[in-house]
Design a protein around this motif. Structure first.
Motif, PDB file in Angstrom:
ATOM      1  N   MET A   1     -12.316  -4.065  -5.463  1.00 21.94           N
ATOM      2  CA  MET A   1     -10.881  -4.288  -5.474  1.00 21.94           C
ATOM      3  C   MET A   1     -10.438  -4.560  -4.039  1.00 21.94           C
ATOM      4  O   MET A   1     -10.950  -3.965  -3.103  1.00 21.94           O
ATOM      5  N   ASP A   2      -9.473  -5.419  -3.911  1.00 20.92           N
ATOM      6  CA  ASP A   2      -8.896  -5.758  -2.621  1.00 20.92           C
ATOM      7  C   ASP A   2      -8.310  -4.514  -1.950  1.00 20.92           C
ATOM      8  O   ASP A   2      -7.616  -3.727  -2.601  1.00 20.92           O
ATOM      9  N   GLU A   3      -8.594  -4.326  -0.675  1.00 18.72           N
ATOM     10  CA  GLU A   3      -8.134  -3.133   0.056  1.00 18.72           C
ATOM     11  C   GLU A   3      -6.610  -3.042   0.080  1.00 18.72           C
ATOM     12  O   GLU A   3      -6.037  -1.965  -0.074  1.00 18.72           O
ATOM     13  N   LYS A   4      -5.949  -4.183   0.258  1.00 18.84           N
ATOM     14  CA  LYS A   4      -4.482  -4.190   0.291  1.00 18.84           C
ATOM     15  C   LYS A   4      -3.920  -3.729  -1.051  1.00 18.84           C
ATOM     16  O   LYS A   4      -3.008  -2.905  -1.099  1.00 18.84           O
ATOM     17  N   LEU A   5      -4.467  -4.262  -2.149  1.00 19.04           N
ATOM     18  CA  LEU A   5      -4.016  -3.850  -3.475  1.00 19.04           C
ATOM     19  C   LEU A   5      -4.283  -2.364  -3.692  1.00 19.04           C
ATOM     20  O   LEU A   5      -3.440  -1.644  -4.238  1.00 19.04           O
ATOM     21  N   ASN A   6      -5.430  -1.892  -3.254  1.00 20.59           N
ATOM     22  CA  ASN A   6      -5.773  -0.479  -3.388  1.00 20.59           C
ATOM     23  C   ASN A   6      -4.750   0.398  -2.667  1.00 20.59           C
ATOM     24  O   ASN A   6      -4.298   1.413  -3.204  1.00 20.59           O
ATOM     25  N   GLU A   7      -4.373   0.005  -1.464  1.00 17.67           N
ATOM     26  CA  GLU A   7      -3.372   0.759  -0.698  1.00 17.67           C
ATOM     27  C   GLU A   7      -2.009   0.728  -1.383  1.00 17.67           C
ATOM     28  O   GLU A   7      -1.301   1.731  -1.429  1.00 17.67           O
ATOM     29  N   GLN A   8      -1.655  -0.432  -1.920  1.00 16.79           N
ATOM     30  CA  GLN A   8      -0.368  -0.555  -2.596  1.00 16.79           C
ATOM     31  C   GLN A   8      -0.332   0.277  -3.877  1.00 16.79           C
ATOM     32  O   GLN A   8       0.673   0.919  -4.178  1.00 16.79           O
TER      33      GLN A   8
END
Length: 80
Positions: A1-8
């Motif tokens: 999973m994309d790190e940015k999406l994970n953080e969001q």
């Protein structure tokens, strides 16, 4: 999973937990994450949830306790 999406998504979970329970500790976030996942599965694929409950009766009881805990924390938060 994309790190940015994970953080969001983590931010979304944190805010949801805070609004639901009044605070968002790491432990509470994990409880809410488990509850949300189980609730979604039990509504979208009831036979899978039923199978899991039958296969792991101890986990079923633990999930019941977790749901009760979340309900009590939510009630206390609403009464503040």
């Amino acid at each position: 999973m994309d790190e940015k999406l994970n953080e969001q998504l983590d931010g979304l979970l944190e805010k949801y937990t805070e609004l639901l329970l009044g605070e968002a500790t790491p432990e509470l976030k994990e409880k809410v994450k488990a509850w949300v996942l189980y609730s979604h599965i039990s509504k979208s694929m009831p036979p899978l949830a039923k199978h899991w409950n039958e296969e792991y009766p101890d986990a079923k009881e633990a999930m019941k306790a977790l749901v009760t805990d979340i309900q009590e924390l939510n009630k206390a938060n609403r009464e503040k």
